[in-house]
Design a protein around this motif. Structure first.
Motif, PDB file in Angstrom:
ATOM      1  N   GLN A  46       6.548   2.612   4.422  1.00 21.53           N
ATOM      2  CA  GLN A  46       6.380   1.494   4.991  1.00 21.53           C
ATOM      3  C   GLN A  46       6.682   0.561   3.789  1.00 21.53           C
ATOM      4  O   GLN A  46       6.391   0.492   2.529  1.00 21.53           O
ATOM      5  N   LYS A  47       7.183  -0.710   4.402  1.00 23.60           N
ATOM      6  CA  LYS A  47       7.466  -1.666   3.316  1.00 23.60           C
ATOM      7  C   LYS A  47       6.397  -2.706   3.099  1.00 23.60           C
ATOM      8  O   LYS A  47       5.942  -3.088   4.249  1.00 23.60           O
ATOM      9  N   TYR A  48       6.129  -3.021   2.002  1.00 17.42           N
ATOM     10  CA  TYR A  48       5.021  -4.136   1.658  1.00 17.42           C
ATOM     11  C   TYR A  48       5.860  -5.220   0.846  1.00 17.42           C
ATOM     12  O   TYR A  48       6.680  -5.185  -0.003  1.00 17.42           O
ATOM     13  N   PRO A  49       5.104  -6.407   0.938  1.00 14.13           N
ATOM     14  CA  PRO A  49       5.632  -7.615   0.321  1.00 14.13           C
ATOM     15  C   PRO A  49       5.567  -7.570  -1.107  1.00 14.13           C
ATOM     16  O   PRO A  49       4.649  -6.737  -1.747  1.00 14.13           O
ATOM     17  N   SER A  50       5.923  -8.571  -1.975  1.00 11.88           N
ATOM     18  CA  SER A  50       5.720  -8.657  -3.535  1.00 11.88           C
ATOM     19  C   SER A  50       4.141  -8.968  -3.522  1.00 11.88           C
ATOM     20  O   SER A  50       3.598  -9.344  -2.311  1.00 11.88           O
ATOM     21  N   GLN A  51       3.574  -9.040  -4.846  1.00 12.74           N
ATOM     22  CA  GLN A  51       2.302  -9.223  -4.882  1.00 12.74           C
ATOM     23  C   GLN A  51       1.367  -8.307  -4.132  1.00 12.74           C
ATOM     24  O   GLN A  51       0.383  -8.873  -3.451  1.00 12.74           O
ATOM     25  N   SER A  52       1.668  -7.127  -4.027  1.00 14.69           N
ATOM     26  CA  SER A  52       0.675  -6.160  -3.484  1.00 14.69           C
ATOM     27  C   SER A  52       0.366  -5.222  -4.537  1.00 14.69           C
ATOM     28  O   SER A  52       0.833  -5.074  -5.578  1.00 14.69           O
ATOM     29  N   ALA A  53      -1.008  -4.799  -4.105  1.00 12.51           N
ATOM     30  CA  ALA A  53      -1.607  -3.762  -5.201  1.00 12.51           C
ATOM     31  C   ALA A  53      -1.921  -2.412  -4.500  1.00 12.51           C
ATOM     32  O   ALA A  53      -2.434  -2.520  -3.235  1.00 12.51           O
ATOM     33  N   VAL A  54      -1.969  -1.503  -5.025  1.00  5.75           N
ATOM     34  CA  VAL A  54      -2.176  -0.234  -4.491  1.00  5.75           C
ATOM     35  C   VAL A  54      -2.877   0.792  -5.687  1.00  5.75           C
ATOM     36  O   VAL A  54      -2.250   0.845  -6.772  1.00  5.75           O
ATOM     37  N   LEU A  55      -3.910   1.548  -5.468  1.00  2.53           N
ATOM     38  CA  LEU A  55      -4.763   2.277  -6.201  1.00  2.53           C
ATOM     39  C   LEU A  55      -4.671   3.723  -5.926  1.00  2.53           C
ATOM     40  O   LEU A  55      -4.729   3.889  -4.636  1.00  2.53           O
ATOM     41  N   TYR A  56      -3.913   4.747  -6.614  1.00  5.13           N
ATOM     42  CA  TYR A  56      -4.049   6.209  -6.538  1.00  5.13           C
ATOM     43  C   TYR A  56      -5.231   6.955  -7.266  1.00  5.13           C
ATOM     44  O   TYR A  56      -5.417   6.625  -8.529  1.00  5.13           O
ATOM     45  N   ARG A  57      -5.877   7.697  -6.344  1.00  2.19           N
ATOM     46  CA  ARG A  57      -6.733   8.380  -7.326  1.00  2.19           C
ATOM     47  C   ARG A  57      -6.074   9.757  -7.698  1.00  2.19           C
ATOM     48  O   ARG A  57      -4.955   9.883  -7.550  1.00  2.19           O
ATOM     49  N   ALA A  58      -6.706  10.509  -8.653  1.00  2.00           N
ATOM     50  CA  ALA A  58      -6.345  11.676  -9.225  1.00  2.00           C
ATOM     51  C   ALA A  58      -5.751  12.636  -8.338  1.00  2.00           C
ATOM     52  O   ALA A  58      -6.424  12.967  -7.237  1.00  2.00           O
ATOM     53  N   HIS A  59      -4.641  13.282  -8.508  1.00  2.07           N
ATOM     54  CA  HIS A  59      -4.159  14.384  -7.681  1.00  2.07           C
ATOM     55  C   HIS A  59      -3.559  13.707  -6.178  1.00  2.07           C
ATOM     56  O   HIS A  59      -3.425  14.682  -5.324  1.00  2.07           O
ATOM     57  N   GLN A  60      -3.593  12.363  -5.898  1.00  5.17           N
ATOM     58  CA  GLN A  60      -3.219  12.116  -4.796  1.00  5.17           C
ATOM     59  C   GLN A  60      -1.488  11.738  -4.746  1.00  5.17           C
ATOM     60  O   GLN A  60      -1.083  11.473  -5.885  1.00  5.17           O
TER      61      GLN A  60
END
Length: 263
Positions: A46-60
């Motif tokens: 999926q496409k997301y605009p600039s100024q986006s944040a995403v957090l990944y947990r361990a092993h994701q």
């Protein structure tokens, strides 16, 4: 406990950039984009605009890629057992409320991480907590647009330099919209009109100058953007209930009481 493995800002890549780690990292990964990007979310790209944040947990699973001429992001790879980190959703990008503020925090984290200073650990803990507070605010407040970011920059400019010659047309030009539309969306966004915001910032600065006591009333008025000292005095009293002179006397008396309390 927090431990940063690596933190970086303004990392730039070309249009064919892909970051693909099917098993994820052994720790947390926070990514903040400066440009549009595609993320693997809920089984699809999926496409997301600039100024986006995403957090990944361990092993994701981690997968994102450029979708413009270039890709730029800030990122932190870190370990943490702090509950404020896990309060955010993992693997789902969201728009930032104040991306400039978050970027400054990342830059400060870069400095603290790469220099061994006496209070490095506590400084990093404070900066991370503040960053995640801002991220959580953003996650709970959706619907951001480019126009919203322009308004934030305008408001920051007003608060940083209230003594400038701010007018509604000048502010509208700053964000490239009509004066009438600016007044409508500014009030809707911040709960205060743009000129009321200017006045409040000027009076707040004037109170600080008066508290310091080293400038004349005329000098204070001039530094706070007033060409007419009578207009300044009238507006100051409307906002505070005191004339500038009486406010200075009250501030001076309060300071003397603090320095020489009656025992």
């Amino acid at each position: 406990m927090n431990h940063i493995h690596y933190v970086g800002s303004d990392a730039a890549h070309d249009s064919n950039f892909v970051f693909d780690i099917p098993q994820g990292h052994q720790c947390w990964l926070l990514v903040i984009t400066k440009t549009p990007a595609q993320f693997w979310v809920n089984g699809e790209l999926q496409k997301y605009p600039s100024q986006s944040a995403v957090l990944y947990r361990a092993h994701q699973k981690i997968y994102y890629k450029a979708c413009a001429d270039k890709y730029v992001n800030d990122w932190i790879r870190f370990e943490s057992d702090e509950p404020y980190v896990s309060n955010l959703p993992s693997g789902i990008p969201f728009s930032l409320d104040d991306p400039d503020y978050c970027h400054k925090l990342i830059e400060l984290l870069v400095i603290e991480h790469h220099f061994n200073r006496d209070y490095k650990k506590s400084s990093i803990d404070c900066l991370l907590r503040t960053l995640f507070n801002k991220l959580l605010e953003s996650y709970c407040h959706d619907g951001f647009t480019t126009q919203y970011y322009d308004l934030l920059r305008l408001r920051a400019a007003i608060q940083n330099s209230p003594g400038d010659h701010w007018t509604v047309p000048k502010m509208a030009e700053y964000v490239r919209i009509s004066p009438g539309y600016l007044q409508t969306i500014y009030k809707k966004t911040f709960g205060i009109s743009c000129m009321e915001d200017v006045i409040n910032c000027r009076i707040r600065l004037a109170k600080e100058y008066l508290f310091q006591g080293s400038r004349t009333i005329h000098e204070v008025a001039d530094r706070c953007g007033y060409q007419n000292v009578e207009h300044f005095c009238r507006q100051f009293k409307q906002v505070t209930g005191f004339s500038p002179r009486n406010f200075r006397l009250q501030a001076s008396h309060s300071e003397q009481v603090r320095e020489h309390p009656v025992i």
